[in-house]
Design a protein around this motif. Sequence first.
Motif, PDB file in Angstrom:
ATOM      1  N   LYS A 262       0.823  -1.203   0.000  1.00  0.00           N
ATOM      2  CA  LYS A 262       0.000   0.000   0.000  1.00  0.00           C
ATOM      3  C   LYS A 262       0.867   1.268   0.000  1.00  0.00           C
ATOM      4  O   LYS A 262       2.089   1.199   0.091  1.00  0.00           O
ATOM      5  CB  LYS A 262      -0.923  -0.016   1.225  1.00  0.00           C
TER       6      LYS A 262
ATOM      7  N   CYS B  72       1.992   2.047   4.062  1.00  0.00           N
ATOM      8  CA  CYS B  72       2.265   0.968   5.023  1.00  0.00           C
ATOM      9  C   CYS B  72       2.659  -0.278   4.241  1.00  0.00           C
ATOM     10  O   CYS B  72       2.657  -0.271   3.020  1.00  0.00           O
ATOM     11  CB  CYS B  72       1.035   0.699   5.887  1.00  0.00           C
TER      12      CYS B  72
ATOM     13  N   CYS C 228       1.123  -3.231   4.197  1.00  0.00           N
ATOM     14  CA  CYS C 228       0.032  -4.146   3.831  1.00  0.00           C
ATOM     15  C   CYS C 228       0.039  -4.360   2.317  1.00  0.00           C
ATOM     16  O   CYS C 228       0.465  -3.481   1.574  1.00  0.00           O
ATOM     17  CB  CYS C 228      -1.325  -3.550   4.206  1.00  0.00           C
TER      18      CYS C 228
ATOM     19  N   VAL D 270      -5.091  -5.186   6.792  1.00  0.00           N
ATOM     20  CA  VAL D 270      -5.025  -3.848   7.409  1.00  0.00           C
ATOM     21  C   VAL D 270      -3.952  -3.775   8.487  1.00  0.00           C
ATOM     22  O   VAL D 270      -3.448  -4.791   8.948  1.00  0.00           O
ATOM     23  CB  VAL D 270      -6.386  -3.476   8.052  1.00  0.00           C
ATOM     24  N   CYS D 271      -3.609  -2.547   8.864  1.00  0.00           N
ATOM     25  CA  CYS D 271      -2.674  -2.313   9.960  1.00  0.00           C
ATOM     26  C   CYS D 271      -3.032  -0.951  10.574  1.00  0.00           C
ATOM     27  O   CYS D 271      -3.896  -0.247  10.031  1.00  0.00           O
ATOM     28  CB  CYS D 271      -1.236  -2.337   9.448  1.00  0.00           C
TER      29      CYS D 271
ATOM     30  N   CYS E 289      -3.137   2.064   7.846  1.00  0.00           N
ATOM     31  CA  CYS E 289      -4.234   2.185   6.869  1.00  0.00           C
ATOM     32  C   CYS E 289      -5.607   2.136   7.538  1.00  0.00           C
ATOM     33  O   CYS E 289      -6.626   2.359   6.893  1.00  0.00           O
ATOM     34  CB  CYS E 289      -4.093   1.166   5.735  1.00  0.00           C
TER      35      CYS E 289
END
Length: 483
Positions: A20, A23, A25, A38-39, A42
């Motif tokens: 992304k 990040c 991901c 996700v993290c 995001c």
Amino acid sequence: MKYQSIIGLEIHVQLNTKSKMFCSCSANYFGKESNKNVCPVCMGQPGALPVVNEEAIKKVLTTGLAFNCNINKLSKFDRKNYFYPDLPKGYQISQYDKPFCYDGFIEIIFDKTPKRIRIKRIHLEEDTAKTIYENGVNKIDFNKSGVPLMEIVTEPDFENIEETLVFSKKLKQILKYIEVSNCNMEKGQIRFELNVSLRRIGESGLPNYKVEIKNIGSISLLEKALNYEIERQSDLLSNGITPEQETRGLDDKSGKTISQRSKEDSKDYRYFPEPDIPAIKLSDKFIHEIKDKLELLPDQLALELVTKYKIDEQRSRTIVYSKQRYQIFINLIDNKNIKSLATKNNCLYDEISKWFVGTILYICNKHNLKLKDVRLNPDEFASILEFLLQKKISGTIFKAAIEESILEDISPIDIVNKKNLLQISDVEELKVIVERILKENPKIQKDLLKNPNSKQFIIGMVMRETKGKANPQVLNSLIDELT
Ligand code: ZN
Ligand code: MN
């Protein structure tokens, strides 16, 4: 019509990076279980810090260079503030006054005339989450949140629907060529926004209003939206009403545009520099490395086919339609046997391009096959082409053998040999057939001197009997001789 359209486009393109935008991901969220990709970054959790994806910047610069843009060597990210459920931070990280690329153009051909469509800017931002309305409940899936999104903005240079569509197709073609995005419309990887207004024919300058239409998911929907909106606005104007400056949405099913909200100004977004990401300095070396890696674009490849291989221009354009198609064609003509045949025949490459487009692509189309999956072995192709050039087989047999080779996945040469399809050029063999036909059709034989159609009739009969294998030249002179 009394009015002329003034159309501009904004195109959002998901970049095909691994991760992304800010990040680590995966950017490939498709088909994954909701909210598993996700993290904290995001998901927009407080205190999470964005880290810029260099690959995404390279892809934006590649696009800018392909579209003849200037590059801002000092660029930055900005916060675009607005409240929406799919935007967890309450702002989108985007670019305001220093986009990576600006002032470029793409040349399109419309009505056989080249026209430059100016690219105002190309900037980088992050995609939003996805809202899903299900059983009366709004749900949010953050898997898409933070995927790198490139926004390409054109000047309002389109004067009709066709130009807009030609441009959009060409844009998609180039983006796929330079491999910055997969441009899959079903997956929402390329989305269009329009602004449309009309002015009276003969007037110049921009009208005093502009209607924006958001969330157009494909080029065919773009066409629908334009058709509807142009008619709606010209109806209003004909009745002396200036259309309202507003944002409208498109109803995919009916193709109608629907008023959503009055247009916000950029000041409503309260843009300000993203404090968590330092300004980005691009060195000349960095830009040059990207420029060096930029391969030839479809227009340039088509021109090369015309000049280097003497292939018809229209057909060259068909061949460069996609990188894959182009490479398969080049792979075919780059064969040493084909090359040696070409030394004896000036138009061989053009000839091959005819077979490629008219027969091979046609067969793929007809049987719904993908060109990359079908049997197209350059050595085999060279051999059967040699049969054709030596008149051992006719064009009809050549086509049939190629088709069967593709459908049955066997060599076209094997087909010709096994089915004994080599052309009959032997005069004696053909003579027997012609004489028999004449005997069986005494009326035709009488007619032959007066009526040229009778000759065609006999040729047809012989071809039917020999399953198209009779050598036409030999047959022709034979009939002339016998009558
Ligand atoms: Zn993440
Ligand atoms: Mn945007």
